[in-house]
Design an enzyme around this catalytic site. Structure first.
Site, PDB file in Angstrom:
ATOM      1  N   LYS A  26     -13.153   7.919   2.752  1.00 51.51           N
ATOM      2  CA  LYS A  26     -14.017   6.895   3.611  1.00 51.51           C
ATOM      3  C   LYS A  26     -12.516   5.221   2.846  1.00 51.51           C
ATOM      4  O   LYS A  26     -13.398   3.670   3.222  1.00 51.51           O
ATOM      5  CB  LYS A  26     -15.525   6.212   2.466  1.00 51.51           C
ATOM      6  N   HIS A  55      -3.229  -2.217  16.897  1.00 54.40           N
ATOM      7  CA  HIS A  55      -4.205  -2.611  16.386  1.00 54.40           C
ATOM      8  C   HIS A  55      -5.224  -2.626  17.146  1.00 54.40           C
ATOM      9  O   HIS A  55      -6.300  -3.248  16.083  1.00 54.40           O
ATOM     10  CB  HIS A  55      -3.674  -4.330  15.224  1.00 54.40           C
ATOM     11  N   CYS A 110       0.144  -9.729  20.260  1.00 51.77           N
ATOM     12  CA  CYS A 110      -0.641  -9.427  19.205  1.00 51.77           C
ATOM     13  C   CYS A 110      -0.210 -10.288  17.835  1.00 51.77           C
ATOM     14  O   CYS A 110       1.263 -10.041  17.303  1.00 51.77           O
ATOM     15  CB  CYS A 110       0.155  -7.682  19.547  1.00 51.77           C
ATOM     16  N   CYS A 120      -4.349  -4.927  21.365  1.00 48.24           N
ATOM     17  CA  CYS A 120      -3.027  -4.193  21.328  1.00 48.24           C
ATOM     18  C   CYS A 120      -2.872  -2.289  20.638  1.00 48.24           C
ATOM     19  O   CYS A 120      -4.243  -2.472  20.746  1.00 48.24           O
ATOM     20  CB  CYS A 120      -2.571  -5.126  19.831  1.00 48.24           C
ATOM     21  N   HIS A 154       0.991  -0.775   0.010  1.00 55.49           N
ATOM     22  CA  HIS A 154      -0.058  -0.062  -0.313  1.00 55.49           C
ATOM     23  C   HIS A 154       1.105   1.358   0.009  1.00 55.49           C
ATOM     24  O   HIS A 154       1.867   1.494  -0.295  1.00 55.49           O
ATOM     25  CB  HIS A 154      -0.590  -0.066   1.083  1.00 55.49           C
ATOM     26  N   LYS A 200     -11.780  13.622  -0.854  1.00 57.62           N
ATOM     27  CA  LYS A 200     -11.591  11.889  -1.621  1.00 57.62           C
ATOM     28  C   LYS A 200     -11.424  10.502  -0.986  1.00 57.62           C
ATOM     29  O   LYS A 200     -12.186   9.320  -1.963  1.00 57.62           O
ATOM     30  CB  LYS A 200     -10.580  12.445  -3.229  1.00 57.62           C
ATOM     31  N   HIS A 255       3.769   1.833   2.804  1.00 54.77           N
ATOM     32  CA  HIS A 255       4.814   1.135   2.066  1.00 54.77           C
ATOM     33  C   HIS A 255       6.138   1.781   0.650  1.00 54.77           C
ATOM     34  O   HIS A 255       7.009   2.142   1.205  1.00 54.77           O
ATOM     35  CB  HIS A 255       4.459  -0.559   1.722  1.00 54.77           C
ATOM     36  N   CYS A 291       1.381  -7.660  14.821  1.00 54.45           N
ATOM     37  CA  CYS A 291       2.828  -6.990  15.370  1.00 54.45           C
ATOM     38  C   CYS A 291       3.891  -7.858  15.318  1.00 54.45           C
ATOM     39  O   CYS A 291       4.800  -8.172  14.975  1.00 54.45           O
ATOM     40  CB  CYS A 291       2.856  -6.791  16.772  1.00 54.45           C
TER      41      CYS A 291
HETATM   42  N1  MSP Z   1       8.565  -7.324   8.195  1.00 49.88           N
HETATM   43  C1  MSP Z   1       8.150  -6.339   9.649  1.00 49.88           C
HETATM   44  C2  MSP Z   1       9.424  -5.056   9.626  1.00 49.88           C
HETATM   45  C3  MSP Z   1      10.845  -6.538   9.693  1.00 49.88           C
HETATM   46  S1  MSP Z   1      12.530  -5.207   8.867  1.00 49.88           S
HETATM   47  C4  MSP Z   1      13.721  -6.356   9.660  1.00 49.88           C
HETATM   48  C5  MSP Z   1       7.283  -5.006   8.924  1.00 49.88           C
HETATM   49  N2  MSP Z   1       6.424  -5.033   7.433  1.00 49.88           N
HETATM   50  S2  MSP Z   1       5.441  -4.091   7.443  1.00 49.88           S
HETATM   51  O1  MSP Z   1       5.137  -4.618   6.619  1.00 49.88           O
HETATM   52  O2  MSP Z   1       3.984  -4.405   8.168  1.00 49.88           O
HETATM   53  O3  MSP Z   1       5.903  -2.556   6.965  1.00 49.88           O
HETATM   54  C6  MSP Z   1       5.817  -1.899   8.234  1.00 49.88           C
HETATM   55  C7  MSP Z   1       6.797  -0.662   7.677  1.00 49.88           C
HETATM   56  O4  MSP Z   1       5.642  -0.089   6.301  1.00 49.88           O
HETATM   57  C8  MSP Z   1       7.041   1.054   8.478  1.00 49.88           C
HETATM   58  O5  MSP Z   1       7.575   0.345   9.056  1.00 49.88           O
HETATM   59  C9  MSP Z   1       6.463   1.534   7.196  1.00 49.88           C
HETATM   60  O6  MSP Z   1       8.135   1.982   6.480  1.00 49.88           O
HETATM   61  C10 MSP Z   1       5.903   1.679   5.979  1.00 49.88           C
HETATM   62  N3  MSP Z   1       4.210   1.786   6.434  1.00 49.88           N
HETATM   63  C11 MSP Z   1       3.417   0.565   6.703  1.00 49.88           C
HETATM   64  N4  MSP Z   1       1.999   1.565   6.810  1.00 49.88           N
HETATM   65  C12 MSP Z   1       2.713   3.454   6.869  1.00 49.88           C
HETATM   66  C13 MSP Z   1       1.916   4.329   7.270  1.00 49.88           C
HETATM   67  N5  MSP Z   1       0.536   4.600   6.624  1.00 49.88           N
HETATM   68  N6  MSP Z   1       2.769   5.253   7.351  1.00 49.88           N
HETATM   69  C14 MSP Z   1       4.633   5.639   6.534  1.00 49.88           C
HETATM   70  N7  MSP Z   1       4.950   4.297   6.504  1.00 49.88           N
HETATM   71  C15 MSP Z   1       3.883   2.702   7.087  1.00 49.88           C
HETATM   72  O7  MSP Z   1       7.110  -3.990   9.840  1.00 49.88           O
END
Ligand code: MSP
Length: 503
Positions: A296, A147, A126, A144, A18, A293, A21, A129
């Site tokens: 929702k 979450h 959790c 949690c 998303h 926009k 990421h 997490c």
């Molecule tokens: N797998 C673990 C990370 C292991 S690293 C050795 C993990 N994965 S995750 O898929 O949940 O990705 C988390 C990361 O995605 C966050 O640290 C951030 O970099 C990014 N983000 C996820 N949601 C986000 C937002 N809403 N805003 C900004 N970054 C976000 O945790």
């Protein structure tokens, strides 16, 4: 020339990529591109985190094996990064055999050094997490705090890592510049100062993980294999020469949700294994959903492709790099994205190019003039480069791009003041003004190339240059006077067509 190793977190394969990421990944990609421009030896790593209960359960829910789940979703991440022009040097998957070996080797060293012992663990867990929580940290109803979902009570025999023995080493690493920006450094320091408890690093309740080499009934808890990916990728456990080349000059870019793992557990594990902690962890805030926009939708339901369809790859990348200040949380809004696109890309940069090419066509027979050595814009360009370079160095792309666009705005103002479109065709005056503006476009194409992977190339060709701005070397390429002139310019399509909205 330096050495620059940059990483993103490796993403869980339970669900699709998303824009959260994508924000982290595009930031890391832009940082790597900037360092390549500087001529640094650069290595950019991303990948997927494929073990653990969360992935195992997602697989069950989808009627797949965990490996099938991982294969499918890992590919979706790679496709997403391809579609955003993310040019990683390596994509690591934690299910690779080399990563199992490297995890086993690193944690065996930690054990040989006396930092691992056996015990029993019971606590609130959790699954989302993949972490245990103290009761005090839970929300009402044992939920949690991240979450807002009920945690589970887990009890198991496992191995513990003596984190408590490393408080001094961690304090030293954090205070001597391990964590950025400052606010996040204080947060990391706060965690250590509160007092550290030993942590459980293995599980017997699941089998989807890296086996503990000295006790095969256990697998390592997913975080303790995941973090080690950063060492595996550059050769830990397989190519010591390569590992020693890249380690510890690593910069981890992460979101604030995983600060504890990267700023406390990971450096502690490395120190306990007799290795150097990472050079820097750069922690950014969260994107939150503002605006109308998309109100929702949940942020995690917005895929990069949804926005690329409307804004293009450059519009997508530019927005996240320019509008999100690295560090604090930031509101994501579609409306703000339209405004930024129209203002900076369509009106400022796009217009500058089309104006200049049009007037070169009308007043110079289409032949590009050269810049003047004593142009008032030379000092503006030098200042803009100095500020941008300093900001990229501090992992502040939004500041760097603001400094870059100041040069574009000043040049539009220079054209307004001089009105070359009213000057006599073929005169030295008109050649000077247009040559100066073309020189700014050349410098801008190079400086903006970490953000605008495509438009920077179109811009480069539109002003008659061969090759690509990404192949230039800084700081030389930003020095005033490099535009050769003499090329035959042709009026082309708009670099950034304006986005019209219904309102
Ligand atoms: N797998 C673990 C990370 C292991 S690293 C050795 C993990 N994965 S995750 O898929 O949940 O990705 C988390 C990361 O995605 C966050 O640290 C951030 O970099 C990014 N983000 C996820 N949601 C986000 C937002 N809403 N805003 C900004 N970054 C976000 O945790």
């Amino acid at each position: 020339m330096g050495r620059f190793y940059v990483t993103t977190p490796i993403y869980y394969v339970n669900d699709a990529p998303h824009i959260g990421h994508a924000y982290t990944t595009v930031t890391a990609d832009a940082m790597a591109r900037w360092h390549r421009l500087l001529g640094d030896d650069t290595f950019f790593l991303t990948g997927t985190d494929e073990h653990g209960l969360k992935v195992q359960r997602a697989a069950e829910a989808n009627g797949r094996t965990p490996l099938e789940q991982a294969d499918t979703t890992s590919l979706r991440f790679r496709d997403a990064w391809d579609s955003l022009d993310v040019a990683y040097d390596q994509f690591i998957r934690t299910t690779e055999p080399r990563h199992h070996r490297s995890t086993q080797e690193l944690l065996s060293r930690v054990r040989d050094n006396g930092y691992i012992y056996k015990g029993t663990y019971a606590g609130f867990y959790c699954v989302a997490c993949e972490a245990y929580y103290n009761e005090d940290d839970l929300l009402p109803g044992n939920a949690c705090p991240i979450h807002e979902r009920a945690v589970e009570w887990l009890e198991e025999d496992n191995y513990f890592f003596k984190l408590s023995a490393l408080e001094n080493e961690l304090t030293d690493w954090i205070t001597s510049g391990g964590v950025f920006p400052d606010g996040k450094r204080n947060e990391a320091l706060g965690i250590v100062k509160q007092g550290l408890e030993d942590v459980s690093i293995t599980r017997t309740s699941i089998s989807w993980g890296v086996q503990v080499p000295w006790d095969p009934a256990h697998v390592f808890y997913v975080w303790y294999d995941a973090l080690i990916n950063y060492a595996t990728a550059v050769g830990f456990g397989s190519d010591e020469e390569s590992f020693n080349l890249w380690w510890p000059s690593v910069h981890h870019i992460i979101g604030k949700d995983i600060l504890r793992f990267h700023c406390v557990y990971w450096p502690a594990m490395l120190i306990a294994a007799g290795l150097q902690p990472p050079k820097q962890v750069q922690v950014h805030g969260f994107l939150l959903l503002g605006g109308k926009k998309l109100s929702k939708t949940g942020l995690t339901q917005i895929g990069p492709a949804d926005l690329v369809a409307d804004f293009g790859v450059d519009g997508f990348r530019y927005h996240f790099l320019r509008d999100v200040s690295f560090g604090p949380d930031s509101d994501f809004s579609y409306e703000a994205m339209v405004i930024r696109y129209n203002t900076d890309l369509a009106n400022n940069l796009g217009n500058l190019l089309s104006r200049v090419v049009t007037v070169v066509d009308r007043k110079c027979g289409g032949i590009a003039p050269r810049p003047s050595a004593d142009s008032p814009l030379a000092a503006v360009a030098a200042q803009s480069y100095a500020e941008a370079a300093e900001a990229w160095d501090r992992f502040q792309p939004s500041v760097a791009l603001e400094a870059t666009w100041r040069l574009v705005r000043e040049t539009n103002a220079y054209l307004e003041r001089n009105e070359p479109w009213k000057m006599e065709a073929g005169s030295p005056e008109v050649a000077t003004v247009l040559g100066d503006a073309l020189e700014v476009l050349r410098i801008t194409a190079v400086m903006a190339s970490p953000a605008l992977t495509r438009a920077s190339v179109s811009l480069w060709h539109a002003i008659g240059l061969d090759g690509s701005p990404a192949d230039q070397r800084l700081p030389g390429a930003a020095v005033w006077g490099g535009y050769p002139g003499g090329a035959q310019l042709e009026r082309g399509p708009a670099l950034f067509p304006r986005i019209e909205t219904a309102e």
